[in-house]
Structure formats: structure tokens, C-alpha cells
Design an enzyme around this catalytic site. Structure first.
Site, PDB file in Angstrom:
ATOM      1  N   LYS A  56      -2.981   4.704   1.678  1.00 58.10           N
ATOM      2  CA  LYS A  56      -1.546   4.441   1.667  1.00 58.10           C
ATOM      3  C   LYS A  56      -1.256   2.958   1.437  1.00 58.10           C
ATOM      4  CE  LYS A  56      -0.958   8.355   4.770  1.00 58.10           C
ATOM      5  NZ  LYS A  56      -0.845   8.807   6.176  1.00 58.10           N
ATOM      6  N   GLN A 100       0.699   7.514  12.361  1.00 54.52           N
ATOM      7  CA  GLN A 100      -0.482   8.215  11.869  1.00 54.52           C
ATOM      8  C   GLN A 100      -0.985   9.186  12.939  1.00 54.52           C
ATOM      9  OE1 GLN A 100      -1.827   7.791   8.709  1.00 54.52           O
ATOM     10  NE2 GLN A 100      -3.116   9.552   9.188  1.00 54.52           N
ATOM     11  N   ASP A 125       8.109  10.256   6.942  1.00 55.47           N
ATOM     12  CA  ASP A 125       7.207  11.396   7.077  1.00 55.47           C
ATOM     13  C   ASP A 125       7.984  12.690   7.286  1.00 55.47           C
ATOM     14  OD1 ASP A 125       4.548  11.347   6.611  1.00 55.47           O
ATOM     15  OD2 ASP A 125       3.936  10.744   8.614  1.00 55.47           O
TER      16      ASP A 125
END
Length: 935
Positions: A56, A100, A125
Site C-alpha cells: 500500500k 490494518q 476501508d
């Protein structure tokens, strides 16, 4: 089939990245210095998480996104994670951030609580309950979609197959892939079935699917023979199976048996290299989308404001009644509406806030708006409504004409609020609210000024006392003490050594002569100009004797208290353009002269740093609002006679950036145009570098009748009949003052709009006569205003005139060059602005001219301290007197603020209380806590 599939799917994520890269370039070109910001929050140190995060970060760098990896240890608690999330939510440089998963912590952490703590507008997200709820409801344009389902949809679209009407099967029901994938397909008009590992007829359901998305987490669970011929297959699985041919002993496979499935599917994603890169690409896309939304929301020039609807009453109620009848918006909302970021605002309760100076850096490349100053003709003792007109004008421009507009006004002194004047929040339906907050402590700026000013005063007398009672060496030992056997000069002491021409840094290296020069300020008590202050009207402090205690060993002197807003520190605050500039100005403030005639400064006293600490928060402008919901900066309130009488430079600069190039900033100059406006131009604009576009000159029939020869007007006493009955002759004669003040404004090259503030005793003929005279005298326009009774609606004509005038040529110029001799600058103001024939310097003033020229202060601007009730020095001379000689009694210096102020006649810097002060009418309801009474 495989070569076609690879050709078809593989380049897609690269196309997305290239498109995003171009969008970021366009964004940064349009908004210099701006970059989309992504934060990745990790707890612990899992190898797989590290691998995904690195992918990422690499993609973000390639696209031009500013990515920040925040890594918490595996000992982090839930509270630690939530605290970090709160910080990222408030950071305007972060437009999207992800947590994460999984969270690798030794402590118990509720994952759902963590994902829901992410601000929905930054949840790129798409995992928060709010975004999930919007997706399930079909609000696709108002939410973030989880990245894997979003990437899957992009892959499906890339095939060219229409989703609408197709039968889709999703295997898996996780919150990250399965459930949102179902919703996404459903709202794209597919007929969707969700299956999972417990579905008994899984093969049968798969066989019906035109579109199959598999995210079950089971290696090769879906067999090729299950698949409908020609189906689109999206495999989201990542599984490891044993493989002795690989160095690692295992290989990666998906949830679909790829080799057999590819024989039946028309399109299929490989594993690895299919959905994974698209998931990362969609994270980048959501971050860029979030940044674009952010710019649309906070872009200067695009305010979306909720205005308050006034309920007008006749007769007009008291100011406090009107103020209480209007519910102010939460100040957080006001800040958001004008484009301020959360971390740029410090809340002081629900209705006021301070604004960080960092906003100036953020908006440094934005063009300024239109700059309007409100002033007035020479007023009566009752005032003519400049503050009311300022508020009425911004309410008209904002709430009625829907322009971006800020009012910038002075903070009132508490002394007059409880004395004879009452509050200064405007009046009628044109007020800054809540008025009791505005008129009293606000955010404590004036109290901080009181503390800072009196620290300087205490330092002066303490230093003289210690110098009188100690030897050079004793003073030196105390000023530069030995700490653990080491003596060291402080920074401010090193500056004093440099000023004395002593280029030494070792305290042990000074000679006796150098020690003497360093420790002895040798202040001449008769030259002390620095007084103690108090924000209360108290006439008995105008002259006092200090030092009468026996502990002062007979050292006493005559001194006085001034009102706090007359302190030079207030003037410094109003003219500073930042914290560093304010600190430097503090250091330059001259408090006295030595017996050798040298200026003694706050820096010499060693107090500069302490003043900066006391004043560090005052430098931030205070944000409030008007009755109709337009924004207001309330900041600084220097006297308009011995100081320049204008609100702060910083408030104006921030407001001009926030409103954007087509917006307006309206500020007010104290007293009449001959005083406040002249100082606004020659002092404030000179130091700020700002250039005004329009002057609004407030006039009243009442004041013009006074200038035409009407009887004296006294506060608290009914008006004589000359002011309540039509008298066109008095009005016409008094227009000489109006004409002169219009001439004064035009002298500086700025268009003038006259606002005739109407009172109920005025007749239509009187108002029309004033408008006619104003236009004949050279005003750009002149309009009647009824804003006191009607709010912004009553100032609409004024607002439209100001809009037109702001488009007219403005050739702003200053009246004089500061390099001229002091006397010449004073003479220019007296002759050009006041109409005097000449000036006369009395002996004390002549001495000060010589002293300040010798001390190097001769090139400072001039700040005339004279009566506001006449263009001349005599308050009884009305109209536009000429041919008089202006007497200059004395001249004093505000070196830190940056001007000299000649004293014309006598005046007090400590007001007294009248027989019946305003506080008779002020009370507190002990039950509700509300303030009652009249301000």
C-alpha cells in the site's frame, strides 16, 4: 482462454493507478502545497500485515499520495488505539486512514469498536457501521465501499458484461468482502444469492450464477464443473497448499479450482495477481476521492452556511432581549461552515472559540477578499451606530445576498460596559451574540493583557529598588547566578550585552565597567511612561502613590492606573502579524529613559519572554457570530485616541483568506473618520500591507443637526426638540462635517459609501437631504439604512452599494512618508485631515521631538490623541472648523506598537463611574444562571 484473461484483467489496476496519478497532479496544480493523505495504523508486527502495508505504501508513493505508517507495539491497549484514531480523525492532512487487521495485541481489543471509531468521512476501508449501513441502504454515492468488493465490481465492469438483470452468487458473508459484495451487486440491479460453507446446495447455486464472487477462505473449494458456462468468476481467496516443487514447500491458490474453472468461465481472475492488486488500487482511489470531497467542503469561496431567521418585533425590544431570543449555532458549526479545520479551532464553550494562526499558512496561496472599513462622521456623545452598521452590513451581505463575509470587530473593555457606555456588541437586530459573552470576559484576552502589563510595571519598580540597594557585584551575582558551579547568561541577557556592544558570552570574562553597564539600567523615575492597568472604571486610581510600605525602604513615587485597553500591549496585539512579531514588539517597548537619556525597553528588563508566554493565546482571534448567523472575529480593542482604535491585523488577514477573492471582510475603525479611519490607513494598513476597497461612512440626522448648531446632546438625558422635529436648515448646515469626512476618505484614494443610519425621529425629507449632500460631496453612493430595526434586511441597499463600490477603481495611498520629520507628519495630519491652519508645539512636546529623534524613533507613524467630538482640538467646535491652530501638549512613544502619539489637549486614560452606572441594570438569575439587564 488464459492469455485473453490475463491481458484483460492484469492491466486494469495499472490503468487505475495512472488515472489516480493524473488526478493528484491536477489537484496539486489547482491547490499548491496540497496532497491527498493516507494513514495506515498497525498494531503489532505480523509479517503478513507488514507485507500488505508495504504494498500500500509503495502504491501511494507511485500515485503521489502522502502515506504515513503509524505502528503501535503489541502491548498497545484499546485506549491507546482509540487515542491514536482520535488524533488521525482530527488531522486535516489525513483524508483517509485504515486500521490494518487483524490487531496483533497482547491486550483484549474490540475490533468493531476500533473500526467504528474511524471518522466515516475518512473510513476509506469502508468498514465502519455507518458506511456499511449506507451501502446496505443503497447510498452508494455517500459512503466508502470496502476496497475488495469495490475492486471486484471494477473487474466485473471491465468485462463489458451488464450486471443489471444477471444472477449473481456470492460465497462468503464476512463484513470485509461477502456482505458488502452482496449489497453492491444488489444495488447494481443483479439478483443476488449469498452462500457460505454451510450451504447444502452450494454446487447447484453456483451452477446458476452468471457472476460468481468467491470469498470463503477455503482452498479450491469451488470446482470447475460447478460453474455455469460463460460465467464471470472473481476469486478473492488466498490460501496456501503444500507443493514440493516450490522452494517454500507451498504455493498460493484461490478458493476456486482455477485450472478446471478456466475451461468453463468466460472471465476469471487468477490467484495471485487478480483481486489483490485491485484491492490496493481501490484503497488509493477511495483516498483520492476523500481528498476531493475534502477540498470541495473546505475550499475557500464555497461556504454553505445555515443562517438564522429573525423574528422582528415592533417596538424593537431591548438588546439583551433580542440577544436571548436567538439561539446561536454551535461555534464548531460556524467554524466548519467558513472552512476552518477541527485542529485550527480551540473551543471556549459552545459559542466562542479561538482560531489558530496556522490557517494563514494553509491558505497562503489563496487570494484575499474585498476589504471594507466602517467609520463615521464626527459623532455625538451617544454614538452614531458604527458597530450596528458593521453587523447590519455583514448580515445583509451574508444572510440576504449569500456572499462570503466576515465582520472583524474590537473586543470591548469591561470598564465602560459597567460604566456609562454599556456593551459594544452592536444593537437592535444587528448584534454579535451572545452579547453577555462578547461584553464580559470573552476568552480572557484582556485579563492576560492586564497581567502582562502589570508584570512590566512590577519589573520596573523592582529593578529600581534593587539597583538602589545593592552593589554592582551583588546585582551581577543575582542576575547571573551560579547553578551547580556554572554561570550562564540567558538569551535575553545576551541580547542586552549585544545592545551594549559587549561581545562576550562568558559571565566570568566581563570587566568591572562592563558589569556596571550590564546590571545598571539607571532608570530616571521622572521619565517612566509605563503605568499599571485595570479593566474597571476607577477614577480614584488616576493618581496614586506607590512604595509606602516600610519594606520599600523609603522608595516611593507618584504613579497611576490606566484602563487595560489603553496599554501598549493591547496595541501590540492589534498590530502584530504573528507570535514572533508580537514577541519582538514586546522587546522594543520603551518603558522609561535612563538618567543618560537612553531608552529602557522591556527587553532590558528581561521580561520579553515572560510577556510572550502570558500572551501566547491572546494572539489567536476569537470566533463568534451575529444574530443572523454570519461569522465574526472579535480580537483586540486598543484605545482610539492614544492608540489606533482598530481590531487586529491577524483577524483581518485570516478573514480575508477565508472569504476568498469574491468575499468581503468588514472591519470598524474607532471614533470618526478623522481619527479611526486616518489611523486605520496610516498605521494599520501601513504595517499590515493590506489595501482597502471601500469606506463606509456612517452618518445620522441627529449628529448633523448637532454640527449645524443644535443644542448639546447628553447621554441619559432626553433629546431637545430640535432633534425630534424636522429641521432641514440644521441638517443642511451640519452637512459640512459630512462633506469634510467624505473628503478625508477620498484623500486616501478609496471609494466612499455613506450609510445614513435612520432613527424613528428622522423624517423622510431629512434623510433624503443627507443622501443628496453626500452624493454631491463625492460619495460613490449614499443610502438610507434601517438595520437596527430590521437586521440585515434593513442594510440591503447598503450592501449592494458596497458590492458596486468594491468593483470601482481604488487607488489607495498613504498620507505621508514616515521618513519625514516628526513635526511635518503631525502638521500634515492637522492640515489635511482636521482642517487646521497650523500646529503649535508646547515646550514639553518640543523636548519630546528632540528626544525621540535622538533616540531613533523619529521615523515612526503618528497616532494623534485628540477629542473625537470635533475635527479640531476643541470639542465645542462643531461642523468643519478651519483656520485654527492645533496645540500639541506633549508627545509620547509606543515604540513596540510602532507609533508616536501627540497629545492634543487633556484626556484621561482611566474613565470614572457616573452617578448611575450601567451595573444598576445588570443582574444574574440564580436559578437559570442567565444574565439579565441592559448592556
Amino acid at each position: 482462454l488464459l492469455p485473453f484473461i490475463c491481458f484483460h484483467f492484469f492491466p486494469l489496476f495499472r490503468q487505475v493507478r495512472e488515472r489516480l496519478k493524473q488526478q493528484v497532479v491536477e489537484m496539486t496544480e489547482k491547490f499548491p502545497g496540497f496532497r491527498p493523505g493516507l494513514a495506515i495504523l498497525q498494531v503489532g508486527n505480523r509479517d503478513d500485515s507488514n507485507l500488505y502495508i508495504n504494498m500500500k505504501l509503495k502504491a501511494a508513493a507511485e500515485i503521489g499520495i502522502s502515506a504515513n505508517h503509524i505502528k503501535l507495539p503489541n502491548t498497545a491497549t484499546e485506549a491507546d488505539v482509540l487515542k491514536c484514531i482520535a488524533s488521525l480523525n482530527a488531522d486535516p492532512a489525513v483524508h483517509g486512514f485504515i486500521v490494518q487487521l487483524p490487531l496483533d495485541s497482547d491486550k483484549p481489543i474490540n475490533t468493531e469498536k476500533i473500526t467504528n471509531a474511524v471518522a466515516p468521512e475518512k473510513d476509506v476501508d469502508g468498514l465502519s457501521s455507518i458506511n456499511a449501513g449506507k451501502l446496505s441502504r443503497g447510498d452508494l454515492g455517500d459512503c466508502f465501499i470496502p476496497c475488495t468488493p469495490k475492486g471486484c465490481m471494477e473487474l466485473i465492469r471491465q468485462t463489458g458484461v451488464q450486471v443489471a438483470g444477471k444472477r449473481a452468487v456470492v460465497i462468503g458473508r464476512s463484513k470485509i468482502v461477502g456482505a458488502p459484495m452482496h449489497d453492491l451487486l444488489l444495488w447494481n440491479n443483479a439478483t443476488v444469492t449469498t452462500c457460505h460453507s454451510k450451504t447444502s446446495t452450494l454446487a447447484e447455486e453456483v451452477g446458476k450464477a452468471d457472476i460468481l464472487v468467491v470469498a470463503a477462505g477455503r482452498a479450491e473449494m469451488v470446482k470447475g464443473e460447478w460453474i455455469k458456462p460463460g460465467a464471470i468468476v472473481i476469486d478473492c481467496g488466498i490460501n496456501h497448499v503444500p507443493d514440493s516443487t516450490k522452494a517454500s514447500g507451498k504455493r498460493v491458490v484461490g478458493d476456486v479450482a482455477y485450472n478446471s474453472a478456466k475451461e468453463k468461465a468466460s472471465f476469471i481472475t487468477p490467484v495471485p495477481g487478480g483481486v489483490g492488486p485491485m484491492t490496493v488500487a481501490m484503497l488509493m482511489q477511495s483516498t483520492v476521492e476523500s481528498a476531493q470531497r475534502f477540498l470541495e467542503k473546505f475550499q475557500p469561496g464555497k461556504w454553505t452556511i445555515q443562517y438564522n431567521q429573525l423574528t422582528l418585533k415592533m417596538p424593537v425590544p431591548s438588546d439583551i432581549e433580542i440577544s436571548k431570543s436567538c439561539m446561536p449555532k454551535p461555534i464548531e458549526q460556524v467554524a466548519k461552515e467558513v472552512g476552518l479545520f477541527p485542529d485550527e479551532v480551540e473551543l471556549y464553550g459552545q459559542t466562542k472559540a479561538k482560531v489558530q494562526l496556522s490557517v494563514l499558512k494553509r491558505l497562503q496561496n489563496q487570494p484575499d477578499g474585498k476589504y471594507v472599513v466602517v467609520t463615521g462622521i464626527t459623532p455625538t456623545p451617544l454614538g452614531e451606530g458604527k458597530s450596528t452598521t458593521t453587523v447590519g452590513l455583514v448580515q445583509a451581505l451574508g444572510a440576504h445576498l449569500h456572499q462570503n463575509v466576515f465582520a472583524c470587530v474590537r473586543q470591548p473593555s469591561q470598564g465602560p460596559t459597567f460604566g456609562i457606555k454599556g456593551g459594544a456588541a452592536g444593537g437592535g437586530y444587528c448584534q454579535v451574540i451572545p452579547m453577555e459573552e462578547f461584553n464580559l470576559h470573552l476568552t480572557g484576552d484582556i485579563h492576560a493583557i492586564t497581567a502582562a502589563n502589570n508584570l512590566v510595571a512590577a519589573a520596573i519598580d523592582a529593578r529600581m529598588f534593587h539597583e538602589l540597594t545593592q552593589s554592582d557585584q551583588a546585582l551581577y551575582n543575582r542576575l547571573v547566578p551560579s547553578v551547580n558551579g556554572v554561570r550562564k547568561f540567558s538569551d535575553i541577557q545576551l541580547r542586552r550585552l549585544q545592545k551594549l556592544g559587549i561581545n562576550k558570552t562568558d559571565p566570568m570574562a566581563l570587566t568591572k565597567e562592563e558589569v556596571n553597564a550590564f546590571v545598571r539600567l539607571d532608570i530616571d523615575p521622572g521619565t517612566i511612561t509605563w503605568q499599571r492597568v485595570l479593566d474597571t472604571n476607577d477614577r480614584f486610581l488616576r493618581k496614586i502613590t506607590i512604595g509606602q510600605s516600610v519594606t520599600e525602604k523609603g522608595f516611593s513615587r507618584t504613579a497611576q492606573f490606566d484602563i487595560t485597553v489603553s496599554s501598549e500591549i493591547m496595541a501590540v496585539l492589534a498590530l502584530a502579524d504573528g507570535l514572533d512579531d508580537m514577541k519582538k514588539r514586546f522587546g522594543r517597548m520603551v518603558v522609561a529613559s535612563s538618567k543618560k537619556g537612553q531608552p529602557v525597553t522591556a527587553d532590558d528588563l528581561g521580561v520579553t519572554g515572560a510577556l510572550a508566554v502570558l500572551m501566547k493565546d491572546t494572539v489567536k482571534p476569537n470566533l463568534m457570530q451575529t444574530l443572523e448567523g454570519t461569522p465574526v472575529f472579535v480580537h483586540a480593542g486598543p484605545f482610539a485616541n492614544i492608540a489606533h482604535g482598530n481590531s487586529s491585523v491577524l483577524a483581518d488577514k485570516i478573514a480575508l483568506k477565508l472569504v476568498g477573492k469574491d468575499g468581503f471582510v468588514v472591519t470598524e475603525a474607532g471614533f470618526g473618520a478623522d481619527i479611526g479611519m486616518e489611523k486605520f490607513f496610516n498605521i494599520k494598513c501601513r504595517y499590515s500591507g493590506l489595501r482597502p476597497h471601500v469606506v463606509v461612512l456612517v452618518a445620522t440626522v441627529r449628529a448633523l443637526k448637532m454640527h449645524g448648531g443644535g443644542p448639546a446632546v447628553t447621554a441619559g438625558v432626553p433629546l431637545p426638540k430640535e432633534y425630534t422635529e424636522e429641521n432641514l436648515q440644521l441638517v443642511a448646515k451640519g452637512c459640512s462635517n459630512l462633506n469634510k469626512q467624505i473628503q478625508n476618505a477620498r484623500m486616501f484614494g478609496v471609494p466612499v459609501v455613506v450609510a445614513v443610519n435612520a432613527f424613528k425621529t428622522d423624517t423622510k425629507a431629512e434623510l433624503a437631504l443627507v443622501v443628496q449632500h453626500a452624493k454631491e460631496a463625492g460619495a460613490f453612493d449614499a443610502v438610507e439604512c434601517t438595520h437596527w430595526a430590521e437586521g440585515g434586511k434593513g442594510a440591503l441597499a447598503l450592501a449592494r452599494a458596497v458590492q458596486r463600490a468594491s468593483q470601482a477603481p481604488s487607488n489607495f495611498k498613504l498620507l505621508y512618508n514616515v521618513e519625514l520629520p516628526i513635526v511635518d507628519k503631525i502638521r500634515l495630519i492637522a492640515q489635511q485631515v482636521y482642517g487646521a491652519r497650523d500646529i503649535e508645539l508646547l515646550p514639553e512636546a518640543q523636548e519630546k521631538v528632540a528626544l525621540y529623534t535622538k533616540q531613533g524613533f523619529g521615523n515612526l507613524p503618528i497616532c494623534m490623541a485628540k477629542t473625537h467630538l470635533s475635527l479640531s482640538h476643541d470639542p465645542e467646535q462643531k461642523g468643519a472648523p478651519t483656520g485654527f491652530v492645533l496645540p500639541i501638549r506633549d508627545i509620547r512613544a509606543s515604540v513596540g506598537a510602532g507609533f508616536l502619539y501627540p497629545l492634543v489637549g487633556t484626556m484621561s486614560t482611566m474613565p470614572g463611574l457616573p452617578t448611575r452606572p450601567c451595573f444598576y441594570d445588570i443582574d444574574l438569575d440564580p436559578v437559570s444562571g442567565e444574565v439579565n439587564g441592559l448592556f
